[in-house]
Design a protein around this motif. Sequence first.
Motif, short mmCIF file in Angstrom:
data_model
loop_
_atom_site.label_atom_id
_atom_site.label_comp_id
_atom_site.label_asym_id
_atom_site.label_seq_id
_atom_site.Cartn_x
_atom_site.Cartn_y
_atom_site.Cartn_z
N SER A 167 -0.60 -1.39 11.27
CA SER A 167 -1.77 -2.20 10.89
C SER A 167 -1.47 -2.97 9.60
CB SER A 167 -2.98 -1.28 10.68
OG SER A 167 -4.07 -2.00 10.19
N GLU A 168 -2.03 -4.25 9.45
CA GLU A 168 -1.89 -5.11 8.27
C GLU A 168 -3.14 -5.03 7.38
OE1 GLU A 168 0.77 -6.74 7.44
OE2 GLU A 168 1.91 -6.22 9.27
N HIS B 183 -5.06 -3.39 4.79
CA HIS B 183 -4.79 -2.43 3.73
C HIS B 183 -5.89 -1.41 3.58
CE1 HIS B 183 -2.42 -6.08 2.22
NE2 HIS B 183 -1.55 -5.26 2.80
N LEU B 184 -7.12 -1.90 3.65
CA LEU B 184 -8.26 -1.01 3.45
C LEU B 184 -8.34 0.03 4.57
CD1 LEU B 184 -10.80 -0.26 1.84
CD2 LEU B 184 -12.06 -1.91 3.26
N HIS B 185 -8.16 -0.40 5.79
CA HIS B 185 -8.25 0.52 6.96
C HIS B 185 -7.17 1.58 6.90
CE1 HIS B 185 -8.95 1.92 10.95
NE2 HIS B 185 -7.65 1.67 11.29
N LEU B 186 -5.95 1.21 6.54
CA LEU B 186 -4.85 2.19 6.50
C LEU B 186 -5.13 3.24 5.45
CD1 LEU B 186 -1.09 1.48 6.73
CD2 LEU B 186 -1.91 2.93 4.90
N LEU B 187 -5.64 2.74 4.25
CA LEU B 187 -5.90 3.69 3.18
C LEU B 187 -7.06 4.63 3.52
CD1 LEU B 187 -5.39 1.37 0.10
CD2 LEU B 187 -3.86 3.15 0.91
#
Length: 529
Positions: free
Chosen positions: A303-304, A306-310
């Motif tokens: 995934s690109e 950033h918020l979702h990955l974190l």
Amino acid sequence: MSAASCLLTEDQFLCSICLDVFTDPVTIPCGHNFCKTCITQHWDKNVTCQCPNCKKIFNARPELQVNTFISEMAAQFRQSAQQKASSSSSSSSSEHRVSKPGEVPCDVCTGTKLKALKSCLVCLVSYCETHLEPHLTMAGLKRHQLIDPVENLEGRMCAKHDKPLELFCQTDQVCVCVLCTYADHKTHDVVPLKEEYEGKKAELGKTDAEIQQMIQERRLKIQEMKRSVELGMKDADREIAAGVQVFTALKESVERSQAELMDTIKEKQRKTEKQAEGFIKELEQEISELKKRSSEVEQLSQSEDHLHLLQSFPSLNTAPPTKDWTGVSVRPPSYDGTVVRAVAQLEETLSKQMKKLFEAELKRVQQYAVDLALDPNKVRPRPSQSNQGMDCRCVSSTKGFTSERFYFECQVKSWSVWTLGVAQKLSFWKTKGKLSPRNGYWTVCRMSQGGYFAPADPPVCLPLRSKPEKVGVFVDYDEGLVCFFDTDAATLIYSFTGCDFTATLYPFFSPCPNDDFTTHIAKLRCHIM
């Protein structure tokens, strides 16, 4: 012609050779008349031509011419005789028949031979009823001895004197004629043939009675044997039925034990399979969860956002909760001892059934129990089984057996060493021999070490489970069988089969050691059935 024939006697119309009415009568130079065929055959058989009546000899054979006068007279006489015969009672017609095989034919009949009615011991000729007529009517022939028709009349004449055998010499036991009593049998005891006949006939009556008695005895013996065979067949059928029942039960026990063994093994295998299936199901479920987490982690790592990955990282960074499979395993079931336990259980079942069989067999042989007494005066050294000279003695029963079956029991509880069985009478003197069937001994022994063995050829060790206190011995002499039973345990100790008994069998005992042999014998006597 008829008037003239009435003045002549019947003798003048009979040929002295065939004793029948003349046929083609001829007169020879000496004046005697014969049938032409009769005198011709008579001269053909002899070297010289001699008159059968006056014995006159002719140097040359006379020429024979038929005497027409006598021929006509004979023909008329024959016609008269035939008319007389045809008017006789019809009840005698059965005698005027052709002789059959085995019957004596008339010697006078020409062509078809009729059955002979009587035989003349003087003329040595057998006659049918027609040709017998002269012997019944003529004075000269009435004195001849007539008997029921028989063959071989020549054998009834004395070969030496050519006279009838009318007497019997009791000294030489032969038939003789009158002249024999003046020669070879002059000083012998001679009686009339009829007198000896009556005596011999009485003896034959006794002989026949004895024979009939023997026949009756043998018929009874046949019936006895048939009954024995029938009883044997019934016993055989009963034994077969019992055997089939026993072996069927044994077979069912084996099959049942085999099935139980297979079920036990299969049940263990099913439990193992079920356990493995449960573990595999759990593992597959965990694998499915891990695959799902792996897919989510891979998707998040690409995934690109950033918020979702974190935000998702904390929940996906650790592996889902799973079971620690390090110490978990599926082990194959252990079958150690399974077959052994099954066989042991089967053996126990078979032992129970065998015990029942032996109890029944023991009851069956005990019906042949006999009363025995020992003879202390017939004590002998007992044959040994080794080179060690043990002070052992033996004693036999006073009664012996040469056939059939017998059974006896002996109490051996108080003996530490003993020998028990049967021995042949001839073997008693083989004091240096060994106990064995070859030497005439069929026994079972208890050794000083406590073991048991049968002195067979070769000896057989007997691994008995219990110490016999009373031993039963059954012998079937005819079948060559000696069996030893532990009567309390109802088990078979040992059997000698195919024994070759050739002499009297005696129950045989040897309580050892023999320190007080008399006491042992006294105790032994009390326990013999």
